[in-house]
Design a protein around this motif. Structure first.
Motif, PDB file in Angstrom:
ATOM      1  N   PRO A   1      -6.883  -0.557  -7.586  1.00 51.37           N
ATOM      2  CA  PRO A   1      -7.906  -0.697  -8.620  1.00 51.37           C
ATOM      3  C   PRO A   1      -8.448  -2.128  -8.716  1.00 51.37           C
ATOM      4  O   PRO A   1      -9.604  -2.334  -9.067  1.00 51.37           O
ATOM      5  N   GLN A   2      -7.627  -3.113  -8.385  1.00 57.33           N
ATOM      6  CA  GLN A   2      -8.061  -4.516  -8.379  1.00 57.33           C
ATOM      7  C   GLN A   2      -8.747  -4.787  -7.049  1.00 57.33           C
ATOM      8  O   GLN A   2      -8.125  -4.677  -5.995  1.00 57.33           O
ATOM      9  N   GLN A   3     -10.034  -5.106  -7.088  1.00 56.47           N
ATOM     10  CA  GLN A   3     -10.812  -5.359  -5.877  1.00 56.47           C
ATOM     11  C   GLN A   3     -11.168  -6.841  -5.789  1.00 56.47           C
ATOM     12  O   GLN A   3     -11.086  -7.572  -6.769  1.00 56.47           O
ATOM     13  N   LEU A   4     -11.570  -7.266  -4.603  1.00 53.67           N
ATOM     14  CA  LEU A   4     -12.112  -8.611  -4.418  1.00 53.67           C
ATOM     15  C   LEU A   4     -13.549  -8.569  -4.925  1.00 53.67           C
ATOM     16  O   LEU A   4     -14.352  -7.769  -4.450  1.00 53.67           O
ATOM     17  N   HIS A   5     -13.870  -9.422  -5.897  1.00 55.66           N
ATOM     18  CA  HIS A   5     -15.199  -9.378  -6.511  1.00 55.66           C
ATOM     19  C   HIS A   5     -16.104 -10.551  -6.128  1.00 55.66           C
ATOM     20  O   HIS A   5     -17.318 -10.444  -6.270  1.00 55.66           O
ATOM     21  N   CYS A   6     -15.501 -11.665  -5.695  1.00 51.20           N
ATOM     22  CA  CYS A   6     -16.315 -12.878  -5.520  1.00 51.20           C
ATOM     23  C   CYS A   6     -15.600 -13.858  -4.591  1.00 51.20           C
ATOM     24  O   CYS A   6     -14.496 -13.596  -4.120  1.00 51.20           O
TER      25      CYS A   6
ATOM     26  N   GLY B   1     -14.227 -16.540  -5.474  1.00 54.07           N
ATOM     27  CA  GLY B   1     -12.990 -16.992  -6.113  1.00 54.07           C
ATOM     28  C   GLY B   1     -11.822 -16.084  -5.762  1.00 54.07           C
ATOM     29  O   GLY B   1     -10.707 -16.558  -5.521  1.00 54.07           O
ATOM     30  N   CYS B   2     -12.076 -14.789  -5.725  1.00 53.65           N
ATOM     31  CA  CYS B   2     -11.048 -13.822  -5.319  1.00 53.65           C
ATOM     32  C   CYS B   2     -10.638 -14.082  -3.864  1.00 53.65           C
ATOM     33  O   CYS B   2      -9.453 -14.066  -3.533  1.00 53.65           O
ATOM     34  N   GLU B   3     -11.630 -14.307  -3.012  1.00 54.32           N
ATOM     35  CA  GLU B   3     -11.348 -14.602  -1.606  1.00 54.32           C
ATOM     36  C   GLU B   3     -10.471 -15.843  -1.489  1.00 54.32           C
ATOM     37  O   GLU B   3      -9.490 -15.857  -0.747  1.00 54.32           O
ATOM     38  N   HIS B   4     -10.824 -16.879  -2.242  1.00 55.61           N
ATOM     39  CA  HIS B   4     -10.062 -18.130  -2.201  1.00 55.61           C
ATOM     40  C   HIS B   4      -8.624 -17.908  -2.660  1.00 55.61           C
ATOM     41  O   HIS B   4      -7.685 -18.439  -2.052  1.00 55.61           O
ATOM     42  N   THR B   5      -8.429 -17.137  -3.716  1.00 56.37           N
ATOM     43  CA  THR B   5      -7.083 -16.868  -4.229  1.00 56.37           C
ATOM     44  C   THR B   5      -6.230 -16.178  -3.166  1.00 56.37           C
ATOM     45  O   THR B   5      -5.079 -16.571  -2.942  1.00 56.37           O
ATOM     46  N   VAL B   6      -6.785 -15.174  -2.504  1.00 54.48           N
ATOM     47  CA  VAL B   6      -6.060 -14.462  -1.450  1.00 54.48           C
ATOM     48  C   VAL B   6      -5.739 -15.414  -0.300  1.00 54.48           C
ATOM     49  O   VAL B   6      -4.606 -15.458   0.189  1.00 54.48           O
ATOM     50  N   GLN B   7      -6.720 -16.172   0.135  1.00 61.54           N
ATOM     51  CA  GLN B   7      -6.523 -17.084   1.260  1.00 61.54           C
ATOM     52  C   GLN B   7      -5.486 -18.140   0.921  1.00 61.54           C
ATOM     53  O   GLN B   7      -4.583 -18.412   1.725  1.00 61.54           O
TER      54      GLN B   7
ATOM     55  N   GLN C   1     -14.079  -5.893   1.491  1.00 56.07           N
ATOM     56  CA  GLN C   1     -12.728  -5.647   0.975  1.00 56.07           C
ATOM     57  C   GLN C   1     -11.686  -5.731   2.088  1.00 56.07           C
ATOM     58  O   GLN C   1     -10.627  -5.110   2.017  1.00 56.07           O
ATOM     59  N   LEU C   2     -11.973  -6.529   3.125  1.00 55.25           N
ATOM     60  CA  LEU C   2     -11.041  -6.694   4.236  1.00 55.25           C
ATOM     61  C   LEU C   2     -10.437  -8.090   4.227  1.00 55.25           C
ATOM     62  O   LEU C   2     -11.108  -9.071   3.890  1.00 55.25           O
ATOM     63  N   ILE C   3      -9.172  -8.146   4.614  1.00 55.07           N
ATOM     64  CA  ILE C   3      -8.453  -9.411   4.767  1.00 55.07           C
ATOM     65  C   ILE C   3      -7.965  -9.442   6.212  1.00 55.07           C
ATOM     66  O   ILE C   3      -7.210  -8.567   6.637  1.00 55.07           O
ATOM     67  N   THR C   4      -8.420 -10.427   6.962  1.00 53.12           N
ATOM     68  CA  THR C   4      -8.004 -10.588   8.347  1.00 53.12           C
ATOM     69  C   THR C   4      -7.052 -11.767   8.408  1.00 53.12           C
ATOM     70  O   THR C   4      -7.377 -12.848   7.909  1.00 53.12           O
ATOM     71  N   LEU C   5      -5.868 -11.556   8.988  1.00 55.45           N
ATOM     72  CA  LEU C   5      -4.934 -12.664   9.059  1.00 55.45           C
ATOM     73  C   LEU C   5      -4.237 -12.713  10.398  1.00 55.45           C
ATOM     74  O   LEU C   5      -4.029 -11.699  11.060  1.00 55.45           O
TER      75      LEU C   5
ATOM     76  N   GLY D   1      -1.877  -9.080  -7.512  1.00 60.04           N
ATOM     77  CA  GLY D   1      -2.625  -7.951  -8.048  1.00 60.04           C
ATOM     78  C   GLY D   1      -3.416  -7.106  -7.073  1.00 60.04           C
ATOM     79  O   GLY D   1      -4.180  -6.237  -7.485  1.00 60.04           O
ATOM     80  N   TYR D   2      -3.241  -7.334  -5.776  1.00 60.40           N
ATOM     81  CA  TYR D   2      -4.014  -6.582  -4.793  1.00 60.40           C
ATOM     82  C   TYR D   2      -3.128  -5.646  -3.989  1.00 60.40           C
ATOM     83  O   TYR D   2      -2.129  -6.070  -3.402  1.00 60.40           O
ATOM     84  N   GLN D   3      -3.505  -4.370  -3.953  1.00 61.79           N
ATOM     85  CA  GLN D   3      -2.828  -3.393  -3.122  1.00 61.79           C
ATOM     86  C   GLN D   3      -3.634  -3.256  -1.838  1.00 61.79           C
ATOM     87  O   GLN D   3      -4.857  -3.139  -1.877  1.00 61.79           O
ATOM     88  N   VAL D   4      -2.923  -3.259  -0.707  1.00 64.38           N
ATOM     89  CA  VAL D   4      -3.611  -3.184   0.590  1.00 64.38           C
ATOM     90  C   VAL D   4      -2.925  -2.177   1.497  1.00 64.38           C
ATOM     91  O   VAL D   4      -1.736  -1.884   1.357  1.00 64.38           O
ATOM     92  N   ASN D   5      -3.698  -1.663   2.430  1.00 63.03           N
ATOM     93  CA  ASN D   5      -3.199  -0.852   3.535  1.00 63.03           C
ATOM     94  C   ASN D   5      -3.692  -1.510   4.823  1.00 63.03           C
ATOM     95  O   ASN D   5      -4.734  -2.172   4.821  1.00 63.03           O
TER      96      ASN D   5
END
Length: 78
Positions: free
Chosen positions: A13-18, A20-26, A45-49, A69-73
């Motif tokens: 339910p918690q999505q990357l919105h901006c 700032g969200c990208e920066h927090t994840v990174q 809504q993708l995270i490449t690592l 707060g982020y659920q990923v598959n």
């Protein structure tokens, strides 16, 4: 050095919105030992690592994302 590249899709339910969200994840994932590169996109809504599997594993990475707060598959690559 052995590295793996994985693509994760934010699915909860918690999505990357901006940016700032990208920066927090990174920022969060770069603190995990063995993680070398992280790119998050609020548009896809993708995270490449890229990480060293001898130091970090997908379960630990998913645990860190869950903590903020982020659920990923794992996404299908290619």
């Amino acid at each position: 050095m052995t590295t793996e590249t994985k693509i994760l899709k934010v699915v909860g339910p918690q999505q990357l919105h901006c940016g700032g969200c990208e920066h927090t994840v990174q920022f969060t994932l770069k603190q995990v030992p063995g993680v070398q590169q992280v790119k998050a996109s609020h548009k896809t809504q993708l995270i490449t690592l890229t990480f060293d599997p001898r130091q970090a594993d997908l379960a630990r990475i998913q645990q860190e994302l869950d903590w903020i707060g982020y659920q990923v598959n794992e996404a299908e690559s290619g």
